[in-house]
Write an enzyme that holds these catalytic residues in place. Sequence first.
Site, PDB file in Angstrom:
ATOM      1  N   GLU A  63       0.807  -1.221   0.000  1.00  0.00           N
ATOM      2  CA  GLU A  63       0.000   0.000   0.000  1.00  0.00           C
ATOM      3  C   GLU A  63       0.842   1.274   0.000  1.00  0.00           C
ATOM      4  O   GLU A  63       0.486   2.268  -0.634  1.00  0.00           O
ATOM      5  CB  GLU A  63      -0.970   0.014   1.190  1.00  0.00           C
ATOM      6  CG  GLU A  63      -2.199  -0.868   1.003  1.00  0.00           C
ATOM      7  CD  GLU A  63      -1.939  -2.345   1.305  1.00  0.00           C
ATOM      8  OE1 GLU A  63      -0.812  -2.698   1.700  1.00  0.00           O
ATOM      9  OE2 GLU A  63      -2.882  -3.158   1.156  1.00  0.00           O
ATOM     10  N   HIS A  94     -12.022  -5.200   8.293  1.00  0.00           N
ATOM     11  CA  HIS A  94     -12.567  -5.016   6.947  1.00  0.00           C
ATOM     12  C   HIS A  94     -13.903  -4.266   6.990  1.00  0.00           C
ATOM     13  O   HIS A  94     -14.720  -4.419   6.101  1.00  0.00           O
ATOM     14  CB  HIS A  94     -12.781  -6.363   6.243  1.00  0.00           C
ATOM     15  CG  HIS A  94     -11.519  -7.057   5.852  1.00  0.00           C
ATOM     16  ND1 HIS A  94     -10.705  -7.672   6.758  1.00  0.00           N
ATOM     17  CD2 HIS A  94     -10.920  -7.216   4.640  1.00  0.00           C
ATOM     18  CE1 HIS A  94      -9.664  -8.209   6.125  1.00  0.00           C
ATOM     19  NE2 HIS A  94      -9.769  -7.944   4.846  1.00  0.00           N
TER      20      HIS A  94
END
Lengths: 322, 323
Positions: free
Chosen positions: B60, B129
């Site tokens: 990321e 999540h």
Amino acid sequence: MNNIKLNKELILSLYETMLKIRLFEKTQERVFKTEQEGFTHVYTGEEAIAAGVCANLNKDDYITSTHRGHGHMIAKGGNMKKMMAELYGRLTGYCKGKSGSLHIADFSIGVLGANGIVGAGIPIATGAGYSIKLRGTSQVVACFFGDGAVTQGTFHEGVNMAAAWNLPVIYVIENNLYMVGTKTERVCKVCKNYAVKAQGYGMPGEDIDGNDVIEVYTATKKAVERARSGKGPALLNCMTYRHSTHFVGDLDVRDKQEIEYWKARDPIKRIEEKMLKEKIITEDKIKSCRDKIQGMVDEAVEFARKSPVPKPEVALEDVFVE
Amino acid sequence: MKTLTYREAVREAMREEMRKNEYIFLMGQDVGPYGGEHRVSGDLHSEFGEWRVKDAPISEQGIIGCALGASITGCRAIAEIPFMDFIMLPMDQICNQIAKYLYTFGGQASVPLVIRTAMGGYIRAAEQHSQCLEAWFIHIPGLKVVIPSTPYDVKGLLKTAIRDNNPVIFVEHKYLYGMKGEIPEEEYTIPLGVADIKKEGNDVSVIATSYMVHKALNVANKLEKEGISVEVVDPRTLVPLDKETILKSVEKTSRAIIVHEAPLRGGIGGEIAAIIADEGFEYLDAPIKRIGAKDAPIPFPSVLEDFILPSEVGIEKTIKELL
């Protein structure tokens, strides 16, 4: 000293760049203490790397720089007046005086920013390489960072992506053995021969004497040619040593003998000796060269001193652009 | 008009903009031939090819740093972070680098990039999540924050975000991807900083974001039958924030409830409540109320997740208490 023969003009030009950096930084150390605010990290001792790398770059090639970034700017062709004005926090500085020593940039000559976060420039350089690929130009990127940045995740991520996609980026480690005050070897098993890491990513890597400007120049030349021809990135591990403490005024905990050892290998002294030996230059010419460059630095200091301080409202400019 | 899902609307916005400018590219994990972890990029790879729809490694910081480097050298990047929870990994690149690049270098380089990410719970995906982290980014000067709730809004706002010369954190919602909505056949954009009154009403203003807009609308429709008139205001963008529309609505209804899915503490509701208190205190006939998730991580089974996250029952109860 490397025995590769370069032409006289090139050696003189590498020398001049190194000298510009040295005299700028020595002057900066002096004026910083009494005339500037904040912090400053100087590049003395490491000049051969910026000079040797950037001599291979065109104006439209990119570099990313570090907290110790003045040398990169000068080697890439930065304007010393605008640099010094920035260090003085003046409106005429590269960043309108907002960001000082840590954050000099000149996008018009491809300097994509000095960076206060160790290792942060690595994926940014990778992105500039991506952009070159997407736009289809023949530019390259040189990405400067220190040995302390190699332990950051950004190194792994940025270098891996460049290798995976054959991006035209040369990753240049300025390996001065120290983080701030701690030797990198205390926290990293492989920290002197970083070239082996390159192999792990599938790119060429070279461990070189970073205090030998000719060796730096030659190794970079090979990497740049490779990158320009679309063959992908390379890693150059340049062994060097900073003459100064981490920032000017910091505590120096380094071993005195170690400092002496490295000062004896001073890159500028070495190239001067080589040039004298090979009769490329005379003692008189060295002196006149130093005087000329010191004059330029002094002019930059005068320019900075006379430049206007920004109005407080400047602090609200450039948060967003139209 | 045509009917598209929220997911298709995002894809259509990217497709239209990418057709106009060959230097716009999408980068993220699985955005290529696979079509995106939420199937958002779909067939874009087959239209635009390898370099414009780029599969990235699970890196990321690398993705966001790469997007930045490309965006200051002549490209416009759209980076996809498929779960907003993962945006914590590149926070240095977003907050220290991207948000400050223009400012730090005295205006030399703008950063025209969009980070698309999907937030939100109600999908039984557990603690890592499900989070809604939009409030983190409104706290960092230099970032715009967009949080669309409908297919129409997401398309028009994304097109504007891609054209914007500033970095935009574009917060989609996983639960909304399958939601259908009407979209004009012809091209349109929606400016940033313009709130939308999703339903007009007179008794109370419910200022809601993202998926909570739909929960607020369900409650408003239900209460309408009971004679309670609820106005639902969707700010659509948090930076810039359309204070005027919010204050005008509160002036009309004299009551304000802010609903977001993120935890109540430190959420955008506190900021909006403070603005109403500062600039619209005289309009108020009741205290300002905030509804958000309870201050705990998001557990996965429905019985626990539904207890933590805001509910229509909760919104209805708060409205009735306020009247």
